[in-house]
Write a protein that holds these residues in place. Structure first.
Motif, PDB file in Angstrom:
ATOM      1  N   GLN A 178      -9.490  -1.055   2.963  1.00  0.00           N
ATOM      2  CA  GLN A 178      -9.549  -1.199   4.858  1.00  0.00           C
ATOM      3  C   GLN A 178      -8.678  -0.723   5.445  1.00  0.00           C
ATOM      4  O   GLN A 178      -8.157   0.676   6.014  1.00  0.00           O
ATOM      5  N   ALA A 179      -6.986  -0.638   4.717  1.00  0.00           N
ATOM      6  CA  ALA A 179      -5.949  -0.570   5.299  1.00  0.00           C
ATOM      7  C   ALA A 179      -5.529   1.359   5.576  1.00  0.00           C
ATOM      8  O   ALA A 179      -5.735   1.445   6.366  1.00  0.00           O
ATOM      9  N   ARG A 180      -6.502   1.456   4.325  1.00  0.00           N
ATOM     10  CA  ARG A 180      -6.211   3.104   3.764  1.00  0.00           C
ATOM     11  C   ARG A 180      -6.935   3.516   4.966  1.00  0.00           C
ATOM     12  O   ARG A 180      -6.505   4.761   4.913  1.00  0.00           O
ATOM     13  N   LEU A 181      -8.450   3.720   5.336  1.00  0.00           N
ATOM     14  CA  LEU A 181      -9.365   3.831   6.187  1.00  0.00           C
ATOM     15  C   LEU A 181      -8.787   3.849   7.716  1.00  0.00           C
ATOM     16  O   LEU A 181      -8.758   4.779   7.924  1.00  0.00           O
ATOM     17  N   GLY A 182      -8.295   2.592   7.988  1.00  0.00           N
ATOM     18  CA  GLY A 182      -7.486   2.240   9.393  1.00  0.00           C
ATOM     19  C   GLY A 182      -6.423   3.895   9.313  1.00  0.00           C
ATOM     20  O   GLY A 182      -6.126   3.527  11.191  1.00  0.00           O
ATOM     21  N   THR A 183      -6.205   3.450   8.629  1.00  0.00           N
ATOM     22  CA  THR A 183      -4.981   4.625   8.643  1.00  0.00           C
ATOM     23  C   THR A 183      -5.156   5.763   8.613  1.00  0.00           C
ATOM     24  O   THR A 183      -4.728   6.517   9.581  1.00  0.00           O
ATOM     25  N   LEU A 184      -6.055   6.594   8.622  1.00  0.00           N
ATOM     26  CA  LEU A 184      -6.955   7.411   8.021  1.00  0.00           C
ATOM     27  C   LEU A 184      -6.991   8.035   9.673  1.00  0.00           C
ATOM     28  O   LEU A 184      -7.371   9.597   9.893  1.00  0.00           O
ATOM     29  N   ARG A 185      -7.891   7.403  10.280  1.00  0.00           N
ATOM     30  CA  ARG A 185      -8.415   7.184  11.639  1.00  0.00           C
ATOM     31  C   ARG A 185      -6.719   8.028  12.583  1.00  0.00           C
ATOM     32  O   ARG A 185      -7.185   8.434  13.502  1.00  0.00           O
ATOM     33  N   SER A 186      -6.188   7.674  11.969  1.00  0.00           N
ATOM     34  CA  SER A 186      -4.623   7.523  13.763  1.00  0.00           C
ATOM     35  C   SER A 186      -3.678   9.031  13.018  1.00  0.00           C
ATOM     36  O   SER A 186      -3.200   9.253  13.626  1.00  0.00           O
ATOM     37  N   GLN A 187      -4.714   9.417  12.033  1.00  0.00           N
ATOM     38  CA  GLN A 187      -3.818  10.535  11.097  1.00  0.00           C
ATOM     39  C   GLN A 187      -4.948  12.270  10.799  1.00  0.00           C
ATOM     40  O   GLN A 187      -5.341  12.112   9.734  1.00  0.00           O
ATOM     41  N   PRO A 188      -4.325  13.200  11.821  1.00  0.00           N
ATOM     42  CA  PRO A 188      -5.698  13.641  11.745  1.00  0.00           C
ATOM     43  C   PRO A 188      -5.311  15.164  11.261  1.00  0.00           C
ATOM     44  O   PRO A 188      -4.125  15.359  10.877  1.00  0.00           O
ATOM     45  N   GLY A 189      -6.217  15.518   9.794  1.00  0.00           N
ATOM     46  CA  GLY A 189      -6.301  16.843   9.211  1.00  0.00           C
ATOM     47  C   GLY A 189      -5.461  16.451   7.717  1.00  0.00           C
ATOM     48  O   GLY A 189      -5.219  16.826   6.453  1.00  0.00           O
ATOM     49  N   GLN A 190      -5.529  14.530   7.729  1.00  0.00           N
ATOM     50  CA  GLN A 190      -5.357  13.998   6.817  1.00  0.00           C
ATOM     51  C   GLN A 190      -6.296  13.784   5.980  1.00  0.00           C
ATOM     52  O   GLN A 190      -7.183  13.362   5.640  1.00  0.00           O
ATOM     53  N   ASP A 191      -6.316  13.593   3.948  1.00  0.00           N
ATOM     54  CA  ASP A 191      -7.557  13.647   3.360  1.00  0.00           C
ATOM     55  C   ASP A 191      -6.857  12.015   2.729  1.00  0.00           C
ATOM     56  O   ASP A 191      -5.844  11.201   2.796  1.00  0.00           O
ATOM     57  N   LEU A 192      -7.604  11.360   2.609  1.00  0.00           N
ATOM     58  CA  LEU A 192      -7.960  10.042   1.515  1.00  0.00           C
ATOM     59  C   LEU A 192      -8.478  10.046   0.426  1.00  0.00           C
ATOM     60  O   LEU A 192      -9.810  10.820   0.178  1.00  0.00           O
ATOM     61  N   HIS A 193      -7.894   9.790  -1.282  1.00  0.00           N
ATOM     62  CA  HIS A 193      -8.521   9.803  -1.950  1.00  0.00           C
ATOM     63  C   HIS A 193      -8.791   8.149  -2.530  1.00  0.00           C
ATOM     64  O   HIS A 193      -7.204   7.854  -3.063  1.00  0.00           O
ATOM     65  N   ALA A 194      -9.814   7.544  -2.857  1.00  0.00           N
ATOM     66  CA  ALA A 194      -9.018   5.640  -3.051  1.00  0.00           C
ATOM     67  C   ALA A 194     -10.178   5.585  -3.863  1.00  0.00           C
ATOM     68  O   ALA A 194     -11.397   6.124  -3.935  1.00  0.00           O
ATOM     69  N   LEU A 195      -9.761   4.646  -4.892  1.00  0.00           N
ATOM     70  CA  LEU A 195     -10.662   3.383  -5.463  1.00  0.00           C
ATOM     71  C   LEU A 195     -10.750   2.571  -4.859  1.00  0.00           C
ATOM     72  O   LEU A 195      -9.717   1.451  -5.355  1.00  0.00           O
ATOM     73  N   ALA A 196     -11.997   1.687  -4.627  1.00  0.00           N
ATOM     74  CA  ALA A 196     -12.129   0.676  -3.442  1.00  0.00           C
ATOM     75  C   ALA A 196     -13.025  -0.188  -4.268  1.00  0.00           C
ATOM     76  O   ALA A 196     -13.894  -0.117  -5.240  1.00  0.00           O
ATOM     77  N   ARG A 197     -12.311  -1.354  -4.064  1.00  0.00           N
ATOM     78  CA  ARG A 197     -13.629  -2.749  -4.665  1.00  0.00           C
ATOM     79  C   ARG A 197     -14.331  -3.205  -3.518  1.00  0.00           C
ATOM     80  O   ARG A 197     -13.953  -3.460  -2.320  1.00  0.00           O
TER      81      ARG A 197
END
Length: 814
Positions: free
Chosen positions: A196-215
């Motif tokens: 949740q925190a990593r996806l929330g951070t992505l909203r404020s970082q245009p152009g950034q990528d997220l690669h996550a293993l989520a439960r």
């Protein structure tokens, strides 16, 4: 304008109810280079032509008169065949335009029209359709790519709460399909806090990528592991990503981590082999046990560094037998050349296509078990004074000799010599027991000097000796050997501190199978002959005068009688209580078979059980005994007699019979008797085959029944059997209890068995307790349970129940 060659492949279908107009239009189109693939005057005909040869374009009249509605035909052509439609009509009133617009046509020309206008409209319609086809192909590739990767797609704005899910998004929900609406907040709520925190951070970082293993919380009791790849696209102010279910991979990785911990920390040595038998990985225990460092052995063949190349060791690694797990005892060598016995297990590993890819080998050093086995066997089978075999050794050797003789009916006989010293008691009483022991040791040495390596010398006790003479059944040879033995015994013996003394001996001989058909009969026959020699003046030999025919008749009568006897009629179960030594409380009962013959009266089990085993009748009798024991146990439970266990003896032949486990299961089910109250007593000899024994006992344990080894210590059992078989109890044989309070050997053996049982977590019961002194000796050694005539002989069921119910009533009253 396009040339005729460019249009030759464009197929146009005309739908016009006025034939003359249709023919004129056809000529005009062909003059422009198009191919008219069909002319229809009705809605149904238009659909039939399109089905037979799909056109690239349809020119459709809206008003087909009796032939139907052109807009309806256009809609079906678009929906079913994806064919673009251009309307050619004289009508342009609002209602007509509305109906035509609903079909999303590719053109709308009012009659009359110029050919140039028609040609341009056709061009634009075909160009539009080509663009649509490219979009459809791109969408198809997108959908197929999602299907191939089983990917779901998520999309939500950098601001706001909207969320869109596409592709394989149904995996996120327990119910079929997607819920009618799922907000971004609801989606985030099902993720673990870190994701949740990593996806929330992505909203404020245009152009950034997220690669996550989520439960992902799939339901109240279920979770998924999602692999998420997402990016914040600044220009669109959107976050778009894909996700897929990787739960199986996560579980596999967890299992691999656990396996790695087991591999590294296991006390047993573990080796990973390739198909050529070369070492690919070894654990620390391997290095500790063998002295080899991992880097020294990786890539080498296992057989070059570990095994001693015995034939039995090589069988475990037979290249033609690698598809099944194998196990067995092997002899291994260390880096320094020293050797040790090991129990080895080899298991194959197969690839997804079913081919052998690796083998996992594990082994453990069983040197301590072998040393303990040797010590206990020596105590159990050897006389402490002379080093000769003892009574247990004699029993075992007689079984072996009789088995070998049965396997070789011609020339397989042997003889038993029963020898008793003449006048030994006088020497013992006069010179003392110490001098008497010296004399016995000297006589034992002389006996061994006269015998071959295949013969066996036994000291039964006191001044009694037994000699088993293998493959020596000729009377002349026997008498010559007897004279040699008597002469050797007569030679003076120099004892410490006294003058030399001389003794003689009386010797009796019996032949197998001429004089006996069983071990007990053979010993009895030789003993009878020995007493005949004493009666005849001593210092001589007598051969037993057998009556083989009479014994054969008796055996036949017993066998035939057993075939007619039935459990519950002539054959009855008597019950001997199993008692807690400290309190005297009855814990259970052992079922013992008794035979009351209508003519001969009571026949001892020692007489009819061996015959039942030899004839195969023991299988049916044993099945009936098991049924009766479960029935009686159930009856006692219903009557309020709650015994902890009912013990039933099982013969080796019963165990070898296919379907034995099912017979036990049926007996338990038929009489509704609790499996945990049934204890099956097995002999050591019945469990000599490790592979089948381990499997069979495992199936019995899964039924819930208890398993005990009866007469423990009287057979050459491997102590590794106690490690690999799922046993619950050891029963100390009565032969160790008989002289327990006076015989140091029996005390040492019993103490060793008690220690062994405690170390392995096995319960213990002593058999044949007949005196208070034996009871006290057993309690002093730590034995808690026993059975024997001190407490009760085996009695009928009603007498047993009455006695126990009275005892329980008395306890309640007190």
């Amino acid at each position: 304008m396009s040339t005729a060659g460019e249009r030759a492949e464009v197929r146009i279908q005309i739908v016009e109810d006025e034939r003359i107009v249709a023919l004129d239009l056809k000529q005009d189109l062909e003059s422009m280079g198009y191919r008219v693939c069909g002319v229809a005057a009705s809605e149904s005909h238009a659909l039939e032509l399109a089905r037979r040869e799909p056109p690239d374009l349809v020119l459709m009249d809206i008003n087909l008169g009796a032939g139907g509605d052109g807009t309806r035909a256009a809609k079906r052509l678009m929906d079913e065949y994806r064919v673009p439609v251009v309307y050619l009509t004289a009508y342009a009133e609002p209602e007509t335009l509305k109906r035509a617009g609903l079909t999303a046509p590719y053109g709308y020309l009012l009659k009359p029209f110029e050919l140039r206008e028609l040609n341009a409209t056709i061009h634009m319609a075909l160009a539009r359709r080509e663009v649509e086809r490219q979009a459809e192909r791109a969408e198809l590739r997108y959908r197929l790519a999602l299907d191939a990767g089983r990917l779901g797609v998520l999309e939500f704005g950098a601001s706001g709460n909207e969320l869109e899910l596409h592709g394989h998004a149904a995996l996120l929900f327990e119910q079929a399909g997607l819920p009618p609406a799922l907000t971004r907040e609801a989606f985030m709520a099902r993720l673990d806090a870190v994701s949740q925190a990593r996806l929330g951070t992505l909203r404020s970082q245009p152009g950034q990528d997220l690669h996550a293993l989520a439960r992902w919380q799939l339901g109240p009791q279920r979770q998924l592991w999602l692999e998420i790849h997402a990016r914040h696209f600044a220009q669109e102010a959107r976050i778009i990503g894909v996700f897929r279910d990787v739960s199986s991979q996560v579980d596999s990785e967890a299992q691999l981590r656990q396996a790695a911990v087991v591999f590294e920390s296991a006390a047993d040595a573990i080796v990973i082999l390739d198909v050529d038998g070369r070492l690919r990985a070894v654990n620390p225990a391997f290095c500790t046990l063998t002295g080899w460092a991992a880097e020294e052995v990786l890539g080498t063949r296992l057989t070059d560094i570990l095994h001693t190349q015995r034939q039995t060791d090589l069988l475990l690694h037979d290249p033609h037998n690698q598809a099944e797990p194998r196990h067995g005892e092997v002899l291994c060598k260390r880096r320094d050349g020293s050797q040790f016995p090991a129990w080895e297990h080899v298991a194959p590993v197969f690839s997804d296509d079913g081919r052998l890819s690796h083998q996992v080998l594990s082994f453990t050093d069983i040197s301590a078990l072998r040393r303990a086995e040797t010590q206990i066997q020596h105590l159990a089978f050897h006389d402490a004074l002379t080093g000769l075999g003892n009574r247990h050794h004699m029993d075992y050797c007689l079984k072996q000799f009789i088995g070998a003789s049965d396997a070789k009916p011609e020339g397989g006989g042997f003889a038993l010599c029963f020898l008793d010293l003449d006048g030994f008691k006088a020497i013992n009483d006069t010179l003392g027991h110490h001098r008497g022991d010296e004399l016995l040791v000297a006589i034992a040495q002389r006996l061994c000097a006269c015998l071959r390596r295949s013969d066996v010398a036994i000291r039964l006790g006191g001044d009694e000796f037994v000699i088993l003479l293998s493959q020596l059944a000729q009377r002349d040879a026997l008498l010559a050997l007897a004279d040699k033995l008597l002469a050797a015994i007569r030679e003076p013996v120099q004892l410490e501190g006294v003058e030399p003394v001389s003794v003689s001996a009386s010797l009796g001989l019996a032949l197998f199978p001429e004089h006996a058909s069983t071990a007990d009969e053979l010993v009895k026959a030789a003993d009878t002959a020995m007493y005949a020699a004493k009666s005849a003046g001593r210092n001589r030999c007598e051969i037993y005068d057998s009556h083989l025919a009479a014994r054969a008749v008796e055996r036949l009568q017993i066998e035939q009688g057993l075939r007619r006897a039935r459990v519950g009629e002539q054959l009855q179960l008597h019950w001997q209580p199993i008692v807690e030594l400290a309190s005297g409380r009855v814990l259970g009962a052992e079922a013992l078979l008794r035979w009351q013959h209508p003519e001969y009266g009571a026949i001892s089990p020692e007489r009819f059980i061996p015959i039942a085993e030899e004839s195969g009748l023991i299988e049916d009798i044993g099945r009936a005994v098991l049924q009766e024991a479960c029935r009686q146990g159930r009856a006692w439970l219903d009557a309020g007699l709650h015994l902890e266990r009912i013990a039933v003896n099982v013969s080796a032949r019963q165990l070898q019979r296919e379907g034995f486990v099912n017979a036990v299961r049926q007996a338990l089910l038929q009489h509704a008797f609790p499996a945990d109250r049934l204890e099956l007593e097995l002999t050591e000899s019945a469990l000599q085959t490790v592979d089948s024994g381990q499997r069979l006992l495992g199936e019995l344990r899964r039924l819930g029944v208890k398993l005990a080894i009866d007469d423990f210590g009287t057979g050459f059992s491997s102590l590794s059997m106690l490690k690999y078989f799922p046993l619950d109890r050891l029963k100390i044989d009565r032969s160790f209890i008989r002289d327990l309070e006076t015989d140091a050997n029996d005390q040492a053996i019993t103490r060793a068995i008690v220690a062994l049982a405690r170390a392995l977590g096995l319960a213990l019961t002593a058999e044949g307790v007949e005196s208070a002194a034996q009871r006290q000796a057993l309690q002093a050694l730590g034995v808690e349970e026993a059975q024997g005539w001190l407490f009760s002989k085996a009695v009928p069921a009603h007498e047993f129940a009455l006695t126990q119910l009275q005892a329980e009533l008395a306890r309640h009253l007190h």
